[in-house]
Design a protein around this motif. Structure first.
Motif, PDB file in Angstrom:
ATOM      1  N   THR A  96       0.812  -1.219   0.000  1.00  0.00           N
ATOM      2  CA  THR A  96       0.000   0.000   0.000  1.00  0.00           C
ATOM      3  C   THR A  96       0.843   1.266   0.000  1.00  0.00           C
ATOM      4  O   THR A  96       0.344   2.340  -0.350  1.00  0.00           O
ATOM      5  N   SER A  97       2.089   1.163   0.390  1.00  0.00           N
ATOM      6  CA  SER A  97       3.000   2.304   0.259  1.00  0.00           C
ATOM      7  C   SER A  97       3.949   2.116  -0.912  1.00  0.00           C
ATOM      8  O   SER A  97       4.342   3.081  -1.569  1.00  0.00           O
ATOM      9  N   ALA A  98       4.282   0.857  -1.218  1.00  0.00           N
ATOM     10  CA  ALA A  98       5.226   0.586  -2.305  1.00  0.00           C
ATOM     11  C   ALA A  98       4.676   1.050  -3.651  1.00  0.00           C
ATOM     12  O   ALA A  98       5.424   1.537  -4.503  1.00  0.00           O
ATOM     13  N   TYR A  99       3.361   0.920  -3.848  1.00  0.00           N
ATOM     14  CA  TYR A  99       2.815   1.297  -5.151  1.00  0.00           C
ATOM     15  C   TYR A  99       2.916   2.799  -5.388  1.00  0.00           C
ATOM     16  O   TYR A  99       3.019   3.243  -6.538  1.00  0.00           O
ATOM     17  N   ILE A 100       2.914   3.570  -4.311  1.00  0.00           N
ATOM     18  CA  ILE A 100       3.079   5.022  -4.440  1.00  0.00           C
ATOM     19  C   ILE A 100       4.496   5.345  -4.910  1.00  0.00           C
ATOM     20  O   ILE A 100       4.712   6.208  -5.770  1.00  0.00           O
ATOM     21  N   THR A 101       5.473   4.624  -4.367  1.00  0.00           N
ATOM     22  CA  THR A 101       6.862   4.799  -4.792  1.00  0.00           C
ATOM     23  C   THR A 101       7.031   4.386  -6.254  1.00  0.00           C
ATOM     24  O   THR A 101       7.752   5.034  -7.019  1.00  0.00           O
ATOM     25  N   MET A 102       6.372   3.305  -6.660  1.00  0.00           N
ATOM     26  CA  MET A 102       6.457   2.864  -8.048  1.00  0.00           C
ATOM     27  C   MET A 102       5.942   3.928  -9.005  1.00  0.00           C
ATOM     28  O   MET A 102       6.532   4.181 -10.057  1.00  0.00           O
ATOM     29  N   GLU A 103       4.838   4.554  -8.624  1.00  0.00           N
ATOM     30  CA  GLU A 103       4.272   5.586  -9.490  1.00  0.00           C
ATOM     31  C   GLU A 103       5.167   6.820  -9.538  1.00  0.00           C
ATOM     32  O   GLU A 103       5.410   7.390 -10.609  1.00  0.00           O
ATOM     33  N   ALA A 104       5.695   7.214  -8.376  1.00  0.00           N
ATOM     34  CA  ALA A 104       6.520   8.422  -8.310  1.00  0.00           C
ATOM     35  C   ALA A 104       7.847   8.248  -9.033  1.00  0.00           C
ATOM     36  O   ALA A 104       8.324   9.171  -9.711  1.00  0.00           O
ATOM     37  N   ASN A 105       8.459   7.091  -8.924  1.00  0.00           N
ATOM     38  CA  ASN A 105       9.807   6.878  -9.460  1.00  0.00           C
ATOM     39  C   ASN A 105       9.854   6.189 -10.817  1.00  0.00           C
ATOM     40  O   ASN A 105      10.818   6.366 -11.574  1.00  0.00           O
ATOM     41  N   LEU A 106       8.813   5.382 -11.120  1.00  0.00           N
ATOM     42  CA  LEU A 106       8.861   4.573 -12.342  1.00  0.00           C
ATOM     43  C   LEU A 106       7.642   4.751 -13.246  1.00  0.00           C
ATOM     44  O   LEU A 106       7.562   4.140 -14.314  1.00  0.00           O
ATOM     45  N   ASP A 107       6.666   5.539 -12.808  1.00  0.00           N
ATOM     46  CA  ASP A 107       5.445   5.796 -13.583  1.00  0.00           C
ATOM     47  C   ASP A 107       4.545   4.573 -13.729  1.00  0.00           C
ATOM     48  O   ASP A 107       3.696   4.533 -14.621  1.00  0.00           O
ATOM     49  N   TYR A 108       4.709   3.580 -12.852  1.00  0.00           N
ATOM     50  CA  TYR A 108       3.797   2.442 -12.858  1.00  0.00           C
ATOM     51  C   TYR A 108       2.646   2.701 -11.901  1.00  0.00           C
ATOM     52  O   TYR A 108       2.852   3.193 -10.793  1.00  0.00           O
ATOM     53  N   VAL A 109       1.443   2.353 -12.349  1.00  0.00           N
ATOM     54  CA  VAL A 109       0.245   2.525 -11.525  1.00  0.00           C
ATOM     55  C   VAL A 109      -0.467   1.178 -11.414  1.00  0.00           C
ATOM     56  O   VAL A 109      -0.292   0.294 -12.258  1.00  0.00           O
ATOM     57  N   PRO A 110      -1.276   0.984 -10.365  1.00  0.00           N
ATOM     58  CA  PRO A 110      -2.012  -0.282 -10.249  1.00  0.00           C
ATOM     59  C   PRO A 110      -2.900  -0.516 -11.462  1.00  0.00           C
ATOM     60  O   PRO A 110      -3.562   0.401 -11.956  1.00  0.00           O
ATOM     61  N   ALA A 111      -2.916  -1.757 -11.930  1.00  0.00           N
ATOM     62  CA  ALA A 111      -3.732  -2.111 -13.091  1.00  0.00           C
ATOM     63  C   ALA A 111      -5.180  -2.405 -12.721  1.00  0.00           C
ATOM     64  O   ALA A 111      -6.019  -2.602 -13.596  1.00  0.00           O
ATOM     65  N   GLY A 112      -5.458  -2.434 -11.409  1.00  0.00           N
ATOM     66  CA  GLY A 112      -6.817  -2.727 -10.954  1.00  0.00           C
ATOM     67  C   GLY A 112      -7.104  -4.206 -10.789  1.00  0.00           C
ATOM     68  O   GLY A 112      -8.256  -4.603 -10.609  1.00  0.00           O
ATOM     69  N   ASP A 113      -6.042  -5.033 -10.841  1.00  0.00           N
ATOM     70  CA  ASP A 113      -6.206  -6.483 -10.745  1.00  0.00           C
ATOM     71  C   ASP A 113      -5.212  -7.066  -9.742  1.00  0.00           C
ATOM     72  O   ASP A 113      -4.078  -6.592  -9.628  1.00  0.00           O
ATOM     73  N   ALA A 114      -5.648  -8.102  -9.058  1.00  0.00           N
ATOM     74  CA  ALA A 114      -4.772  -8.856  -8.161  1.00  0.00           C
ATOM     75  C   ALA A 114      -5.365 -10.250  -7.995  1.00  0.00           C
ATOM     76  O   ALA A 114      -6.533 -10.487  -8.341  1.00  0.00           O
ATOM     77  N   ALA A 115      -4.579 -11.177  -7.479  1.00  0.00           N
ATOM     78  CA  ALA A 115      -5.078 -12.544  -7.317  1.00  0.00           C
ATOM     79  C   ALA A 115      -4.352 -13.243  -6.182  1.00  0.00           C
ATOM     80  O   ALA A 115      -3.208 -12.917  -5.853  1.00  0.00           O
ATOM     81  N   LEU A 116      -5.039 -14.210  -5.608  1.00  0.00           N
ATOM     82  CA  LEU A 116      -4.474 -15.066  -4.565  1.00  0.00           C
ATOM     83  C   LEU A 116      -4.591 -16.507  -5.035  1.00  0.00           C
ATOM     84  O   LEU A 116      -5.656 -16.948  -5.473  1.00  0.00           O
ATOM     85  N   CYS A 117      -3.490 -17.246  -4.950  1.00  0.00           N
ATOM     86  CA  CYS A 117      -3.469 -18.646  -5.366  1.00  0.00           C
ATOM     87  C   CYS A 117      -3.220 -19.541  -4.155  1.00  0.00           C
ATOM     88  O   CYS A 117      -2.345 -19.256  -3.335  1.00  0.00           O
ATOM     89  N   PHE A 118      -3.985 -20.617  -4.066  1.00  0.00           N
ATOM     90  CA  PHE A 118      -3.802 -21.572  -2.971  1.00  0.00           C
ATOM     91  C   PHE A 118      -4.206 -22.955  -3.452  1.00  0.00           C
ATOM     92  O   PHE A 118      -4.947 -23.104  -4.437  1.00  0.00           O
ATOM     93  N   SER A 119      -3.708 -23.966  -2.787  1.00  0.00           N
ATOM     94  CA  SER A 119      -4.038 -25.344  -3.149  1.00  0.00           C
ATOM     95  C   SER A 119      -5.181 -25.837  -2.274  1.00  0.00           C
ATOM     96  O   SER A 119      -5.327 -25.439  -1.126  1.00  0.00           O
ATOM     97  N   GLY A 120      -5.976 -26.717  -2.845  1.00  0.00           N
ATOM     98  CA  GLY A 120      -7.134 -27.219  -2.124  1.00  0.00           C
ATOM     99  C   GLY A 120      -6.853 -28.529  -1.409  1.00  0.00           C
ATOM    100  O   GLY A 120      -5.780 -29.123  -1.543  1.00  0.00           O
ATOM    101  N   VAL A 121      -7.822 -28.951  -0.644  1.00  0.00           N
ATOM    102  CA  VAL A 121      -7.750 -30.239   0.036  1.00  0.00           C
ATOM    103  C   VAL A 121      -9.174 -30.765   0.162  1.00  0.00           C
ATOM    104  O   VAL A 121     -10.120 -29.994   0.356  1.00  0.00           O
ATOM    105  N   ASP A 122      -9.336 -32.056   0.017  1.00  0.00           N
ATOM    106  CA  ASP A 122     -10.667 -32.664   0.037  1.00  0.00           C
ATOM    107  C   ASP A 122     -11.097 -32.911   1.474  1.00  0.00           C
ATOM    108  O   ASP A 122     -10.833 -33.968   2.044  1.00  0.00           O
ATOM    109  N   SER A 123     -11.719 -31.890   2.066  1.00  0.00           N
ATOM    110  CA  SER A 123     -12.210 -32.031   3.429  1.00  0.00           C
ATOM    111  C   SER A 123     -13.369 -31.065   3.659  1.00  0.00           C
ATOM    112  O   SER A 123     -13.472 -30.024   2.998  1.00  0.00           O
ATOM    113  N   THR A 124     -14.230 -31.415   4.581  1.00  0.00           N
ATOM    114  CA  THR A 124     -15.366 -30.560   4.915  1.00  0.00           C
ATOM    115  C   THR A 124     -14.891 -29.251   5.528  1.00  0.00           C
ATOM    116  O   THR A 124     -15.433 -28.183   5.231  1.00  0.00           O
ATOM    117  N   ARG A 125     -13.866 -29.320   6.371  1.00  0.00           N
ATOM    118  CA  ARG A 125     -13.358 -28.099   7.011  1.00  0.00           C
ATOM    119  C   ARG A 125     -12.824 -27.124   5.972  1.00  0.00           C
ATOM    120  O   ARG A 125     -13.032 -25.922   6.078  1.00  0.00           O
TER     121      ARG A 125
END
Length: 203
Positions: free
Chosen positions: A32-61
């Motif tokens: 949340t602070s790093a992206y401000i530095t990216m914009e100020a120093n490198l002209d990169y801005v958030p693309a509006g997308d992000a993702a979380l990847c995780f593996s599943g397991v066969d259980s009710t819990r």
């Protein structure tokens, strides 16, 4: 999903064996602070997308934990407008894909999902959080990837033909050093190639 080899290999088993520190989900808020530095120093801005990847397991819990995550995502869409989709890739790994023009909302939503899975005892299933950035003056997308098995960030800048823009990756590393918990060992800067050139790694 065209992921270099398979996510299990590149961000899972191998990295778990070689892990040097436990991941801290609060590291996500460093963005949340790093992206401000990216914009100020490198002209990169958030693309509006992000993702979380995780593996599943066969259980009710685990199914109950994912249901709770889905409830959090639904509440987040109502409150902040963060659009979320859950899907499973060809390798059986789960993705939470988020869209929001407010970058802080993306980070907060991923953090909530991570904490929920951890609270249910499935923190070990977490693989990677991926944040997309773009330069408005160029047709160029760069990514910061947080590896939960390594507890650190690294840059990924794909080019056509499954080539990497190493120069830009090193520049990102240099500019964000001190703001992000960086992966010092470049051997662990694993690429996440999409199936279709020009699309996101989770597509």
């Amino acid at each position: 999903m065209g992921l270099f080899d398979t996510i299990k290999q590149i961000l899972g088993v191998n990295a778990e064996v070689d892990a040097t520190s436990a991941a801290n989900p609060d590291d996500l808020f460093e963005m949340t602070s790093a992206y401000i530095t990216m914009e100020a120093n490198l002209d990169y801005v958030p693309a509006g997308d992000a993702a979380l990847c995780f593996s599943g397991v066969d259980s009710t819990r685990f199914a109950q934990a994912v249901e709770e995550v889905e409830a959090i995502l639904a509440a987040g869409e109502e409150e902040t407008g963060t659009v979320a989709q859950l899907h499973e890739d060809d390798y059986g790994y789960r993705w939470i894909v988020l869209e929001d023009e407010t970058f802080e909302d993306l980070v907060t939503t991923i953090h909530f999902a991570v904490r929920t899975l951890e609270d249910h005892g499935f923190g070990s299933r977490l693989l990677a959080a991926v944040f997309a950035f773009e330069k408005p003056s160029e047709n160029h997308t760069v990514y910061w990837i947080y590896s939960f098995r390594r507890g650190s960030y690294y840059p990924f800048v794909p080019e056509s033909g499954q080539e990497r823009d190493s120069q830009t990756e090193f520049k990102l590393q240099s500019v964000l050093d001190g703001e992000l918990t960086l992966e010092d060992d470049q051997a662990y800067w694993y690429p996440l190639w999409p199936d279709t050139p020009g699309s996101h790694p989770w597509e």
